[in-house]
Motif scaffolding. Structure first.
Motif, PDB file in Angstrom:
ATOM      1  N   ASN A 203       0.278 -12.949 -33.692  1.00 53.93           N
ATOM      2  CA  ASN A 203      -0.917 -12.735 -32.825  1.00 53.93           C
ATOM      3  C   ASN A 203      -1.895 -13.779 -32.823  1.00 53.93           C
ATOM      4  OD1 ASN A 203      -3.665 -11.212 -32.400  1.00 53.93           O
ATOM      5  ND2 ASN A 203      -2.059 -10.700 -30.710  1.00 53.93           N
TER       6      ASN A 203
ATOM      7  N   CYS B  92      -0.567 -16.791 -31.060  1.00 52.84           N
ATOM      8  CA  CYS B  92      -0.497 -16.692 -29.505  1.00 52.84           C
ATOM      9  C   CYS B  92      -1.916 -17.018 -29.207  1.00 52.84           C
ATOM     10  CB  CYS B  92       0.000 -15.335 -29.292  1.00 52.84           C
ATOM     11  SG  CYS B  92       1.879 -15.079 -29.404  1.00 52.84           S
ATOM     12  N   ASP B  93      -2.941 -16.405 -29.700  1.00 50.43           N
ATOM     13  CA  ASP B  93      -4.200 -16.461 -29.484  1.00 50.43           C
ATOM     14  C   ASP B  93      -4.654 -18.097 -29.439  1.00 50.43           C
ATOM     15  OD1 ASP B  93      -7.115 -15.529 -28.879  1.00 50.43           O
ATOM     16  OD2 ASP B  93      -7.191 -16.677 -30.652  1.00 50.43           O
TER      17      ASP B  93
ATOM     18  N   GLU C 291      -3.374 -11.652 -19.968  1.00 51.05           N
ATOM     19  CA  GLU C 291      -2.628 -10.748 -20.959  1.00 51.05           C
ATOM     20  C   GLU C 291      -1.382 -10.212 -20.196  1.00 51.05           C
ATOM     21  OE1 GLU C 291      -3.288 -10.046 -24.139  1.00 51.05           O
ATOM     22  OE2 GLU C 291      -5.552 -10.233 -24.391  1.00 51.05           O
TER      23      GLU C 291
ATOM     24  N   GLY D  91      -6.181  -7.116 -32.216  1.00 51.81           N
ATOM     25  CA  GLY D  91      -6.423  -8.653 -32.175  1.00 51.81           C
ATOM     26  C   GLY D  91      -7.482  -9.279 -33.408  1.00 51.81           C
TER      27      GLY D  91
ATOM     28  N   GLN E 196      -2.825 -11.005 -38.145  1.00 49.08           N
ATOM     29  CA  GLN E 196      -1.133 -10.986 -37.842  1.00 49.08           C
ATOM     30  C   GLN E 196      -0.885 -12.311 -37.346  1.00 49.08           C
ATOM     31  OE1 GLN E 196       0.884 -11.192 -35.216  1.00 49.08           O
ATOM     32  NE2 GLN E 196       2.587 -10.148 -36.499  1.00 49.08           N
TER      33      GLN E 196
ATOM     34  N   TYR F 248       5.667 -11.734 -28.913  1.00 54.88           N
ATOM     35  CA  TYR F 248       4.478 -11.654 -29.427  1.00 54.88           C
ATOM     36  C   TYR F 248       3.699 -12.354 -28.131  1.00 54.88           C
ATOM     37  CZ  TYR F 248       6.223 -10.719 -34.170  1.00 54.88           C
ATOM     38  OH  TYR F 248       6.897 -10.228 -34.876  1.00 54.88           O
TER      39      TYR F 248
ATOM     40  N   TYR G 108       4.814  -7.534 -28.815  1.00 51.55           N
ATOM     41  CA  TYR G 108       3.739  -7.079 -29.527  1.00 51.55           C
ATOM     42  C   TYR G 108       2.519  -7.861 -28.724  1.00 51.55           C
ATOM     43  CZ  TYR G 108       7.004  -6.782 -33.466  1.00 51.55           C
ATOM     44  OH  TYR G 108       8.231  -6.493 -34.244  1.00 51.55           O
ATOM     45  N   SER G 109       1.580  -6.847 -28.537  1.00 53.24           N
ATOM     46  CA  SER G 109       0.108  -7.160 -27.903  1.00 53.24           C
ATOM     47  C   SER G 109      -0.915  -6.630 -28.297  1.00 53.24           C
ATOM     48  CB  SER G 109       0.506  -6.929 -26.256  1.00 53.24           C
ATOM     49  OG  SER G 109      -0.733  -7.167 -25.534  1.00 53.24           O
ATOM     50  N   ASP G 110      -1.920  -7.229 -28.115  1.00 54.38           N
ATOM     51  CA  ASP G 110      -3.348  -6.670 -28.644  1.00 54.38           C
ATOM     52  C   ASP G 110      -4.229  -6.274 -27.410  1.00 54.38           C
ATOM     53  OD1 ASP G 110      -4.237  -8.977 -27.224  1.00 54.38           O
ATOM     54  OD2 ASP G 110      -5.348  -9.835 -29.304  1.00 54.38           O
TER      55      ASP G 110
ATOM     56  N   VAL H 231      -1.139  -4.335 -31.541  1.00 59.44           N
ATOM     57  CA  VAL H 231      -1.542  -5.174 -32.570  1.00 59.44           C
ATOM     58  C   VAL H 231      -2.877  -5.461 -32.413  1.00 59.44           C
ATOM     59  CG1 VAL H 231      -1.121  -7.531 -34.013  1.00 59.44           C
ATOM     60  CG2 VAL H 231       0.540  -6.365 -32.817  1.00 59.44           C
TER      61      VAL H 231
ATOM     62  N   ASP I  21      -0.525 -13.106 -26.099  1.00 58.96           N
ATOM     63  CA  ASP I  21      -2.113 -12.899 -26.098  1.00 58.96           C
ATOM     64  C   ASP I  21      -2.336 -13.806 -24.572  1.00 58.96           C
ATOM     65  OD1 ASP I  21      -4.406 -11.966 -26.766  1.00 58.96           O
ATOM     66  OD2 ASP I  21      -4.642 -13.601 -28.302  1.00 58.96           O
TER      67      ASP I  21
END
Length: 158
Positions: free
Chosen positions: A124, A127-128, A45, A117, A121, A5, A66-68, A115, A7
């Motif tokens: 995510n 990670c943010d 990112e 943002g 989740q 995951y 998994y990335s937004d 995913v 961000d």
């Protein structure tokens, strides 16, 4: 399968920024984060994905990322990255990171999952938090970004 995951974040874009990464394999979980004093959201990112893949000790059959970030996902999903490679990234932003990504990406069988943002989740969101927190402490110099902005008159085109 290992799950990664990621961000990225930048305050000011450009400004201080960072990435956050969570690696999960079976019951093992590892978090990675780093901040930079002047960078962009897109660079962070992409760097988060790179760092996640580089953290893998051996080539794996399957990796799910998994990335937004559509900035990261679209070039792979839509085939743009292969065209950029053939053009040697002419007129593309962040060629240093895309080249670094391509090297590590080829070592694994990678799948991507977008995913939304800030949608709740859990990984995510974590990670943010890691990305934002890392933009406030122990900041490194994003040498490529700073070199490029100075060479084009500090207009932040990367």
């Amino acid at each position: 399968m290992i799950h990664i995951y990621t961000d990225g974040s930048a305050r000011g874009n450009p400004g201080p920024g960072g990435y956050g990464v969570i690696l999960k394999y079976k019951h093992y979980v590892k978090e990675l984060a780093q901040g930079y004093r002047k960078t962009t959201n897109n660079r962070m990112e992409l760097l988060g994905v790179i760092i996640g893949l580089e953290a893998l000790k051996e080539a794996l059959q399957e990796v799910m990322i998994y990335s937004d970030s559509k900035y990261v996902l679209d070039p792979i999903a839509k085939g743009w990255l292969k065209k950029w490679i053939k053009m040697d990234f002419k007129d593309k932003k962040n060629p240093d990171l895309w080249k670094r990504f391509w090297i590590v990406y080829q070592k694994h069988h990678v799948y991507f999952h977008w995913v939304k943002g800030h949608s709740g989740q859990r990984e995510n969101e974590r990670c943010d938090q890691l990305a934002v927190a890392s933009s406030y402490q122990n900041l490194l110099v994003d040498e490529y970004y700073e070199k490029m902005t100075v060479s084009v008159g500090n207009v932040g085109v990367i």
